[in-house]
Design a protein around this motif. Structure first.
Motif, PDB file in Angstrom:
ATOM      1  N   ALA A 270       0.950  -1.324  -0.021  1.00  0.00           N
ATOM      2  CA  ALA A 270      -0.060   0.016  -0.074  1.00  0.00           C
ATOM      3  C   ALA A 270       1.023   1.403  -0.025  1.00  0.00           C
ATOM      4  O   ALA A 270       0.547   2.133  -0.634  1.00  0.00           O
ATOM      5  CB  ALA A 270      -0.886  -0.087   1.256  1.00  0.00           C
ATOM      6  N   ALA A 271       2.019   1.146   0.624  1.00  0.00           N
ATOM      7  CA  ALA A 271       2.867   2.565   0.544  1.00  0.00           C
ATOM      8  C   ALA A 271       3.567   2.600  -0.469  1.00  0.00           C
ATOM      9  O   ALA A 271       3.824   4.015  -0.924  1.00  0.00           O
ATOM     10  CB  ALA A 271       3.874   2.032   2.005  1.00  0.00           C
TER      11      ALA A 271
ATOM     12  N   THR B 159       1.178   4.157  -2.881  1.00  0.00           N
ATOM     13  CA  THR B 159       0.957   5.394  -2.720  1.00  0.00           C
ATOM     14  C   THR B 159       2.051   6.287  -3.226  1.00  0.00           C
ATOM     15  O   THR B 159       1.929   7.382  -3.671  1.00  0.00           O
ATOM     16  CB  THR B 159       0.693   5.708  -1.158  1.00  0.00           C
ATOM     17  OG1 THR B 159      -0.500   5.013  -0.572  1.00  0.00           O
ATOM     18  CG2 THR B 159       0.613   7.325  -0.889  1.00  0.00           C
TER      19      THR B 159
ATOM     20  N   THR C 174       1.403   7.131   3.373  1.00  0.00           N
ATOM     21  CA  THR C 174       0.613   5.820   3.926  1.00  0.00           C
ATOM     22  C   THR C 174       0.790   5.670   5.313  1.00  0.00           C
ATOM     23  O   THR C 174       2.185   5.457   5.846  1.00  0.00           O
ATOM     24  CB  THR C 174       0.856   4.604   3.208  1.00  0.00           C
ATOM     25  OG1 THR C 174       0.634   4.650   1.869  1.00  0.00           O
ATOM     26  CG2 THR C 174       0.006   3.574   3.783  1.00  0.00           C
TER      27      THR C 174
ATOM     28  N   ALA D 152      -1.764  -1.022   7.012  1.00  0.00           N
ATOM     29  CA  ALA D 152      -2.105   0.452   6.786  1.00  0.00           C
ATOM     30  C   ALA D 152      -3.411   0.949   7.131  1.00  0.00           C
ATOM     31  O   ALA D 152      -4.400   0.526   6.743  1.00  0.00           O
ATOM     32  CB  ALA D 152      -1.901   0.480   4.974  1.00  0.00           C
TER      33      ALA D 152
ATOM     34  N   VAL E 197      -4.473   6.722   4.284  1.00  0.00           N
ATOM     35  CA  VAL E 197      -3.680   7.470   3.197  1.00  0.00           C
ATOM     36  C   VAL E 197      -3.979   8.975   3.472  1.00  0.00           C
ATOM     37  O   VAL E 197      -4.879   9.409   3.122  1.00  0.00           O
ATOM     38  CB  VAL E 197      -3.808   7.046   1.575  1.00  0.00           C
ATOM     39  CG1 VAL E 197      -3.191   7.703   0.932  1.00  0.00           C
ATOM     40  CG2 VAL E 197      -3.633   5.435   1.642  1.00  0.00           C
TER      41      VAL E 197
END
Length: 315
Positions: free
Chosen positions: A20-21, A24, A42, A65, A68
């Motif tokens: 997820a990071a 982003t 994130t 996570a 955001v």
């Protein structure tokens, strides 16, 4: 006791969180040229620990996570909007003052007041010098005097056209404010709908901030975002976004106000053109504070240029 696959689950949580990071970060890079885009990060957080009945009590279960988040500072937004209003004010004045300067140009290409008046004055000297009986000298003086009158009429007409241009720009600026206010109110509703359902409306917030950027060049802007609460002070979820222009409310959450223009035969000055617009609030009919002490932006400059602000030079 944790299962045999517990360590794999912990590792998988790390892979998912950092995926997820990375996504982003990729989104940030892809939007590096997008106007109004704010960098996002994130937020990672340890997942709830698993309690085990052993001497060490509990053990970690990984990472997740949770959000955001936009990296945007409201302090710098406010400073930008304040300075953008000043830029809009002075740029608008500079444009029209350059037009006025062009009207009064007096150089080798375009004859101006000094050249024409000197010609009249020299012709008058010739008459006073004992040449009054000479018909050609008298005709030359009359011709030069007519040229001076024609010049004055030309300047008056050009300045009147500039005043009419300012008046039309005031109308266009008013329409622009109305369009922006409606768009901001619609975005407020959509942002609340997404965030109340657990989503993140970062892109919509960027779009809203970009509209406020545009608005701040026209008028002075202040914004405030606050949590929605009931009469007991309990948070009902979601936020309300308030926009004020020249110290007056324009947008409050999903509600927005509009400005309307009224053409009047009233003249502030005898030489004003016909049909100068005044701006009022559509819901109350009260005057919009376009030229108040706290006002700035291109709209105030247009009113100053159209109506004159000579009293400022007497202070």
């Amino acid at each position: 006791m944790p299962s045999q696959f517990f360590g794999l689950n912990v590792g998988m949580s790390a892979l998912n969180a950092f995926q997820a990071a990375i996504t982003t970060t990729a989104n940030n890079i892809s939007n590096v040229q997008t106007e109004g885009y704010s960098r996002q990060t994130t937020k990672l957080q340890a997942t709830q620990a698993l309690r085990v009945y052993a001497t060490y009590g509990s053990t970690g279960t990984g990472v997740e996570a949770t959000e955001v988040k936009q990296e945007r500072d409201l302090y710098y937004d406010a400073k930008y909007w304040e300075n953008q209003s000043s830029v809009g004010y002075f740029e608008q004045k500079l444009y029209y003052l350059n037009q006025v300067e062009n009207i009064f140009t007096d150089d080798g290409v375009q004859e101006g007041f000094s050249t024409i008046f000197n010609r009249v004055f020299n012709a008058l000297d010739s008459l006073n010098g004992g040449n009054a009986s000479d018909e050609s000298v008298r005709n030359q003086f009359i011709h030069n005097a007519q040229s001076l009158c024609t010049y004055f009429n030309s300047v008056s007409g050009a300045l009147t056209e500039l005043q009419k241009d300012c008046n039309e720009e005031i109308l266009n600026a008013t329409k622009q404010i109305n369009i922006i206010s409606e768009k901001i109110s619609l975005l407020n509703k959509e942002i609340n709908r997404l965030e109340l359902n657990g989503g993140y409306a970062n892109e919509l917030r960027d779009e809203r901030a970009l509209l406020v950027d545009e608005l701040s060049a026209v008028v002075s802007v202040e914004t405030k975002e606050y949590e929605v609460a009931n009469s007991y002070g309990e948070n009902l979820g979601g936020t309300s976004y308030l926009v004020m222009i020249n110290g007056q409310i324009l947008v409050d959450g999903g509600e927005y106000r509009t400005l309307q223009w009224e053409s009047s035969d009233y003249k502030r000055h005898q030489t004003d053109a016909e049909g100068m617009y005044s701006i009022v609030w559509a819901d109350t009919g009260t005057d919009f504070a376009a030229t108040s002490e706290s006002a700035s932006g291109s709209l105030k400059a247009l009113f100053d240029l159209r109506d004159g602000n000579n009293t400022e030079s007497l202070k």
